[in-house]
Design an enzyme around this catalytic site. Structure first.
Site, short mmCIF file in Angstrom:
data_model
loop_
_atom_site.label_atom_id
_atom_site.label_comp_id
_atom_site.label_asym_id
_atom_site.label_seq_id
_atom_site.Cartn_x
_atom_site.Cartn_y
_atom_site.Cartn_z
N THR A 40 0.83 -1.20 0.00
CA THR A 40 0.00 0.00 0.00
C THR A 40 0.87 1.25 0.00
O THR A 40 0.57 2.24 -0.69
CB THR A 40 -0.93 0.00 1.23
OG1 THR A 40 -1.77 -1.15 1.18
CG2 THR A 40 -1.80 1.26 1.26
N HIS A 43 2.01 1.85 -3.45
CA HIS A 43 0.95 2.49 -4.25
C HIS A 43 0.91 3.99 -3.98
O HIS A 43 0.76 4.80 -4.91
CB HIS A 43 -0.41 1.86 -3.91
CG HIS A 43 -0.63 0.52 -4.51
ND1 HIS A 43 -0.77 0.31 -5.87
CD2 HIS A 43 -0.74 -0.71 -3.94
CE1 HIS A 43 -0.96 -0.98 -6.11
NE2 HIS A 43 -0.94 -1.62 -4.95
#
Length: 341
Positions: A40, A43
């Site tokens: 994450t 990202h």
């Protein structure tokens, strides 16, 4: 205090100084010792479509960590200064139907640490005491720092009975590899993991899977025949989010097989629904970790001999954070630890 934050709406992450977080009546303050970089976080670094829709800028990111309790809110019970803790990254409301019904991980009002509120890539983190988990003395700081993704792996792997079963894991990222290791540790017969990344497949082999299969070089049906499997896999764990991998998994499942899905496929993914319907497959979506049963299982698995140490491949000081993100983005890493001490 020093922190890593998303300061601009573009690719990258930056070291900055931010105010120390304020302690609420029901909170604890944690002095961070070690953090790990999550997919994450990558990202968010890349500033992809999901990040642009989700992350307010500026935002201190990070949600995989271990640290020491240095302050306690006046209403908090059960924690002491000096306790070593990690914590659940999903802050839940406590009053919706799922929270009140004991399904806290499915809270419809979940707020993410390092996503919707300041995260753990900082010298200090404040979270509700409810979310903190004491780390047993016989579990290292490094392993405690990856409890969040390990929890995703444990939640996914332990969705179904595994003893004596044949398991297919699609996707050899760090979470997929840890899930495969859990399956083998708790008594699965054959645990096969698939990917196209040779570095990650080699890492899976070090973690003890039965077979790590590069689907660009080997046929999964040939591997099944080699293992003496004539009816398909009993349990499938979809960790990749890649449509071809999920289709191959469906094709390889035994009739009546059970599938847990953690990987997030594109919204327009098409599959052969005949595989699901006429095989009578059961598909379960996985979100986060069960609070807090998964956390107790994590500690117990490590204490019973599950060795996760090979999954940690890179270690950097926090001032070398860029090297850590470069390693994660290269695809040639397992878990990457950033040391704050």
């Amino acid at each position: 205090m020093k922190a890593l934050a998303k300061l601009k709406a573009e690719e990258g992450i930056w070291m900055t100084n931010v105010p120390q977080p304020e302690l609420g009546h029901n909170d604890i303050m944690i002095k961070i010792r070690k953090t790990a970089i999550c997919g994450t976080d990558v990202h968010i670094y890349n500033w992809d479509e999901w990040s642009q829709k989700t992350i307010p800028v500026p935002m201190v990111v990070g949600h995989e960590y271990v640290g020491e309790v240095v302050a306690i809110g006046q209403e908090v019970k059960g924690f002491n200064i000096g306790d070593r803790v990690s914590g659940e990254g999903h802050i839940t409301c406590g009053h919706c139907r799922n929270c009140r019904g004991g399904r806290t991980h499915l809270c419809r009002n979940t707020v993410g640490v390092g996503v919707n509120r300041p995260g753990s890539f900082a010298e200090y983190l404040v979270i509700p005491a409810f979310n903190a988990f004491k780390i047993p003395d016989n579990i290292s700081d490094e392993l405690a720092a990856i409890f969040d993704p390990f929890g995703n792996a444990v939640h996914t792997a332990l969705s179904f009975d595994l003893v004596g079963e044949d398991v297919l894991v699609s996707g050899a990222g760090p979470i997929g590899i840890m899930a495969a290791a859990v399956c083998k540790h708790v008594g699965a017969r054959h645990v096969v993991i698939t990917d196209v990344n040779e570095y990650r497949l080699d890492l899976a082999r070090k973690m003890g899977v039965t077979r790590a299969v590069n689907v660009n070089k080997e046929n999964l049906n040939d591997v099944m025949a080699e293992l003496g499997m004539t009816e398909g896999f009993d349990v499938g764990l979809e960790m990749s989010g890649a449509p071809p991998a999920f289709r191959a998994l469906l094709n390889s499942m035994n009739h009546g097989g059970r599938i847990a899905m953690l990987g997030i496929p594109p919204s327009d993914m098409s599959i052969d629904w005949n595989q699901v319907i006429f095989k009578g497959l059961f598909i379960k979506g996985i979100y986060g970790r069960e609070m807090f049963e998964t956390w107790y299982k994590m500690a117990a698995l490590i204490q019973s001999g599950l060795d996760l140490t090979p999954i940690i491949t890179h270690r950097f000081s926090i001032d070398e954070f860029q090297q850590g993100f470069d390693a994660m983005r290269s695809g040639k890493s397992g878990k990457v630890i950033l040391n704050w001490d």
